[in-house]
Write a protein that holds these residues in place. Sequence first.
Motif, PDB file in Angstrom:
ATOM      1  N   ILE A 177     -24.884  39.373   2.678  1.00  0.00           N
ATOM      2  CA  ILE A 177     -24.700  38.419   3.767  1.00  0.00           C
ATOM      3  C   ILE A 177     -25.476  37.153   3.402  1.00  0.00           C
ATOM      4  O   ILE A 177     -26.677  37.192   3.151  1.00  0.00           O
ATOM      5  CB  ILE A 177     -25.192  38.990   5.109  1.00  0.00           C
ATOM      6  CG1 ILE A 177     -24.505  40.340   5.374  1.00  0.00           C
ATOM      7  CG2 ILE A 177     -24.904  38.009   6.239  1.00  0.00           C
ATOM      8  CD1 ILE A 177     -22.990  40.293   5.336  1.00  0.00           C
ATOM      9  N   MET A 178     -24.762  36.030   3.360  1.00  0.00           N
ATOM     10  CA  MET A 178     -25.356  34.782   2.889  1.00  0.00           C
ATOM     11  C   MET A 178     -25.067  33.666   3.888  1.00  0.00           C
ATOM     12  O   MET A 178     -23.971  33.590   4.451  1.00  0.00           O
ATOM     13  CB  MET A 178     -24.819  34.426   1.505  1.00  0.00           C
ATOM     14  CG  MET A 178     -25.078  35.530   0.481  1.00  0.00           C
ATOM     15  SD  MET A 178     -24.482  35.148  -1.189  1.00  0.00           S
ATOM     16  CE  MET A 178     -25.703  33.928  -1.706  1.00  0.00           C
ATOM     17  N   GLU A 179     -26.040  32.803   4.098  1.00  0.00           N
ATOM     18  CA  GLU A 179     -25.890  31.739   5.092  1.00  0.00           C
ATOM     19  C   GLU A 179     -26.209  30.374   4.512  1.00  0.00           C
ATOM     20  O   GLU A 179     -26.816  30.245   3.447  1.00  0.00           O
ATOM     21  CB  GLU A 179     -26.769  32.012   6.316  1.00  0.00           C
ATOM     22  CG  GLU A 179     -28.247  31.779   6.094  1.00  0.00           C
ATOM     23  CD  GLU A 179     -29.065  31.892   7.378  1.00  0.00           C
ATOM     24  OE1 GLU A 179     -28.491  32.164   8.449  1.00  0.00           O
ATOM     25  OE2 GLU A 179     -30.289  31.718   7.302  1.00  0.00           O
ATOM     26  N   ILE A 208     -28.095  42.809   3.169  1.00  0.00           N
ATOM     27  CA  ILE A 208     -27.016  43.590   2.564  1.00  0.00           C
ATOM     28  C   ILE A 208     -26.270  44.317   3.669  1.00  0.00           C
ATOM     29  O   ILE A 208     -26.881  44.890   4.575  1.00  0.00           O
ATOM     30  CB  ILE A 208     -27.562  44.631   1.570  1.00  0.00           C
ATOM     31  CG1 ILE A 208     -28.216  43.944   0.366  1.00  0.00           C
ATOM     32  CG2 ILE A 208     -26.458  45.586   1.114  1.00  0.00           C
ATOM     33  CD1 ILE A 208     -27.261  43.348  -0.624  1.00  0.00           C
ATOM     34  N   ALA A 209     -24.951  44.280   3.612  1.00  0.00           N
ATOM     35  CA  ALA A 209     -24.121  45.035   4.555  1.00  0.00           C
ATOM     36  C   ALA A 209     -23.378  46.121   3.792  1.00  0.00           C
ATOM     37  O   ALA A 209     -22.631  45.822   2.853  1.00  0.00           O
ATOM     38  CB  ALA A 209     -23.137  44.116   5.264  1.00  0.00           C
ATOM     39  N   CYS A 263     -28.911  51.832  -9.531  1.00  0.00           N
ATOM     40  CA  CYS A 263     -29.724  51.106  -8.556  1.00  0.00           C
ATOM     41  C   CYS A 263     -28.993  50.932  -7.236  1.00  0.00           C
ATOM     42  O   CYS A 263     -27.774  51.072  -7.155  1.00  0.00           O
ATOM     43  CB  CYS A 263     -30.148  49.743  -9.098  1.00  0.00           C
ATOM     44  SG  CYS A 263     -28.781  48.569  -9.311  1.00  0.00           S
ATOM     45  N   SER A 264     -29.761  50.612  -6.206  1.00  0.00           N
ATOM     46  CA  SER A 264     -29.215  50.323  -4.885  1.00  0.00           C
ATOM     47  C   SER A 264     -28.640  48.909  -4.870  1.00  0.00           C
ATOM     48  O   SER A 264     -28.946  48.099  -5.750  1.00  0.00           O
ATOM     49  CB  SER A 264     -30.324  50.438  -3.838  1.00  0.00           C
ATOM     50  OG  SER A 264     -31.278  49.392  -4.037  1.00  0.00           O
ATOM     51  N   PRO A 265     -27.828  48.573  -3.867  1.00  0.00           N
ATOM     52  CA  PRO A 265     -27.334  47.194  -3.778  1.00  0.00           C
ATOM     53  C   PRO A 265     -28.457  46.183  -3.605  1.00  0.00           C
ATOM     54  O   PRO A 265     -28.379  45.060  -4.099  1.00  0.00           O
ATOM     55  CB  PRO A 265     -26.386  47.216  -2.581  1.00  0.00           C
ATOM     56  CG  PRO A 265     -26.711  48.460  -1.827  1.00  0.00           C
ATOM     57  CD  PRO A 265     -27.230  49.430  -2.835  1.00  0.00           C
ATOM     58  N   GLU A 266     -29.535  46.591  -2.929  1.00  0.00           N
ATOM     59  CA  GLU A 266     -30.678  45.684  -2.760  1.00  0.00           C
ATOM     60  C   GLU A 266     -31.335  45.398  -4.103  1.00  0.00           C
ATOM     61  O   GLU A 266     -31.701  44.251  -4.402  1.00  0.00           O
ATOM     62  CB  GLU A 266     -31.705  46.286  -1.802  1.00  0.00           C
ATOM     63  CG  GLU A 266     -31.280  46.316  -0.348  1.00  0.00           C
ATOM     64  CD  GLU A 266     -30.419  47.513   0.018  1.00  0.00           C
ATOM     65  OE1 GLU A 266     -30.037  47.625   1.188  1.00  0.00           O
ATOM     66  OE2 GLU A 266     -30.120  48.348  -0.880  1.00  0.00           O
ATOM     67  N   ALA A 267     -31.481  46.439  -4.931  1.00  0.00           N
ATOM     68  CA  ALA A 267     -32.084  46.258  -6.250  1.00  0.00           C
ATOM     69  C   ALA A 267     -31.174  45.425  -7.146  1.00  0.00           C
ATOM     70  O   ALA A 267     -31.650  44.609  -7.951  1.00  0.00           O
ATOM     71  CB  ALA A 267     -32.376  47.607  -6.888  1.00  0.00           C
ATOM     72  N   TYR A 268     -29.864  45.634  -7.008  1.00  0.00           N
ATOM     73  CA  TYR A 268     -28.909  44.834  -7.782  1.00  0.00           C
ATOM     74  C   TYR A 268     -29.040  43.352  -7.419  1.00  0.00           C
ATOM     75  O   TYR A 268     -29.105  42.480  -8.297  1.00  0.00           O
ATOM     76  CB  TYR A 268     -27.487  45.316  -7.518  1.00  0.00           C
ATOM     77  CG  TYR A 268     -26.424  44.445  -8.154  1.00  0.00           C
ATOM     78  CD1 TYR A 268     -26.133  44.541  -9.509  1.00  0.00           C
ATOM     79  CD2 TYR A 268     -25.710  43.509  -7.391  1.00  0.00           C
ATOM     80  CE1 TYR A 268     -25.168  43.736 -10.089  1.00  0.00           C
ATOM     81  CE2 TYR A 268     -24.747  42.710  -7.959  1.00  0.00           C
ATOM     82  CZ  TYR A 268     -24.474  42.826  -9.311  1.00  0.00           C
ATOM     83  OH  TYR A 268     -23.520  42.016  -9.887  1.00  0.00           O
ATOM     84  N   LEU A 269     -29.098  43.065  -6.110  1.00  0.00           N
ATOM     85  CA  LEU A 269     -29.244  41.680  -5.673  1.00  0.00           C
ATOM     86  C   LEU A 269     -30.532  41.075  -6.210  1.00  0.00           C
ATOM     87  O   LEU A 269     -30.546  39.915  -6.652  1.00  0.00           O
ATOM     88  CB  LEU A 269     -29.223  41.608  -4.141  1.00  0.00           C
ATOM     89  CG  LEU A 269     -29.494  40.240  -3.531  1.00  0.00           C
ATOM     90  CD1 LEU A 269     -28.455  39.208  -3.975  1.00  0.00           C
ATOM     91  CD2 LEU A 269     -29.530  40.331  -2.001  1.00  0.00           C
ATOM     92  N   GLY A 284     -21.514  34.487   6.118  1.00  0.00           N
ATOM     93  CA  GLY A 284     -20.416  35.320   5.641  1.00  0.00           C
ATOM     94  C   GLY A 284     -20.892  36.298   4.593  1.00  0.00           C
ATOM     95  O   GLY A 284     -21.988  36.161   4.042  1.00  0.00           O
ATOM     96  N   GLY A 285     -20.069  37.288   4.325  1.00  0.00           N
ATOM     97  CA  GLY A 285     -20.392  38.296   3.329  1.00  0.00           C
ATOM     98  C   GLY A 285     -19.816  37.932   1.977  1.00  0.00           C
ATOM     99  O   GLY A 285     -18.641  37.585   1.876  1.00  0.00           O
ATOM    100  N   GLY A 286     -20.648  38.019   0.945  1.00  0.00           N
ATOM    101  CA  GLY A 286     -20.194  37.770  -0.412  1.00  0.00           C
ATOM    102  C   GLY A 286     -19.983  39.076  -1.161  1.00  0.00           C
ATOM    103  O   GLY A 286     -20.863  39.946  -1.175  1.00  0.00           O
ATOM    104  N   ARG A 287     -18.813  39.244  -1.758  1.00  0.00           N
ATOM    105  CA  ARG A 287     -18.586  40.412  -2.604  1.00  0.00           C
ATOM    106  C   ARG A 287     -19.601  40.431  -3.740  1.00  0.00           C
ATOM    107  O   ARG A 287     -20.133  39.394  -4.122  1.00  0.00           O
ATOM    108  CB  ARG A 287     -17.177  40.384  -3.190  1.00  0.00           C
ATOM    109  CG  ARG A 287     -16.057  40.475  -2.170  1.00  0.00           C
ATOM    110  CD  ARG A 287     -14.698  40.392  -2.861  1.00  0.00           C
ATOM    111  NE  ARG A 287     -14.492  41.514  -3.773  1.00  0.00           N
ATOM    112  CZ  ARG A 287     -14.155  41.388  -5.059  1.00  0.00           C
ATOM    113  NH1 ARG A 287     -14.018  40.190  -5.603  1.00  0.00           N
ATOM    114  NH2 ARG A 287     -13.966  42.463  -5.814  1.00  0.00           N
ATOM    115  N   MET A 288     -19.842  41.596  -4.282  1.00  0.00           N
ATOM    116  CA  MET A 288     -20.759  41.738  -5.413  1.00  0.00           C
ATOM    117  C   MET A 288     -20.080  42.589  -6.480  1.00  0.00           C
ATOM    118  O   MET A 288     -20.491  43.717  -6.772  1.00  0.00           O
ATOM    119  CB  MET A 288     -22.093  42.337  -4.961  1.00  0.00           C
ATOM    120  CG  MET A 288     -21.976  43.429  -3.922  1.00  0.00           C
ATOM    121  SD  MET A 288     -23.494  43.747  -2.963  1.00  0.00           S
ATOM    122  CE  MET A 288     -24.682  44.106  -4.227  1.00  0.00           C
TER     123      MET A 288
END
Length: 226
Positions: free
Chosen positions: A211-213, A195-196, A163-169, A149-153
Motif C-alpha cells: 500500500i503506497m501513498e 502490506i496488504a 522471506c515474508s512480503p515485509e522482508a521482500y519490501l 493504492g496497492g502496488g503489485r510486487m
Amino acid sequence: MHKELYIFQDDKPVKAIIRPYNDSDFEALIEVQRLSFPPPFPVELLWNREQLFEHIERFPAGALCAEVDGCIVGSMTALLVNMNDYSHEHSWEKMTDSGYIRNHNGEGDTLYVVDICVVPMFRKTGIGKWLMQSMYETVVQLGLSRLLGGGRMPGYGKHIQECSPEAYLEKVMTGEWKDPVITFLLRCGRIPVGIARDYLEDEQSNHCAVIMEWRNPFNQRRELSC
C-alpha cells in the motif's frame, strides 16, 4: 483535463496526450490491458465494457488515458473514498468494487488508484509517470488529502519461500532487490505505508500488495490510516 507533452522513445521526443477516456476508447483500453498484463495475470481481471462505462459515468476525472499518434498506449483509473468506511479490510475487490467503482464517494478525501497500465513498447518512456503526475494534480485540484493504492510486487514470486512480503519490501527499499512495479511507484513519489495480504488474485505477488501513498503537500488534514 487535456495535457500535451513530450515523452522520449529511443532518445527521440515524441508528442503524447493525457486526457479523459470515453466510450469510443473502450476497445483500445481493453487491448492495452491485455498487452500490459499477460498470463499468468488472470484474464478475468482485465477491464470489460461495463466497468469502463461505470468509470466515465461515476468519476470521469479519475478515468485517464495516454495517447501517442492517435493510439492509446496507457491508462489510469481512480475513485474517491473515505478510508474510515473500510476499517482495516483492504483488498482491491473491496476498495474498488471489483473495478466497477460503484462505491465512489464524492465526499471522500482519498483518491484511490484502481489501475495503471502502459503497453510494453512505451514503458520507460515516462508515460506512466505522467499519468501518475496527472492524478497528483487531481488530488491538489480537488483539495484531497492524498492518493493511495496497492502496488503489485511481481518480483516477490521468486522469493516466496525465503522471506515474508515485509522482508521482500525491505530489500527492495535498500536496493538489494529490484521490483518493476514497486520501484516504478517509488520513482513516481509514492511512499510505502503497509502490506496488504490477499489484496488481489496475483500469483506473481503471492496475492500481496504494497500500500503506497502520495500526500497532498498543500493540504494539512488530520492523520489518516490505510
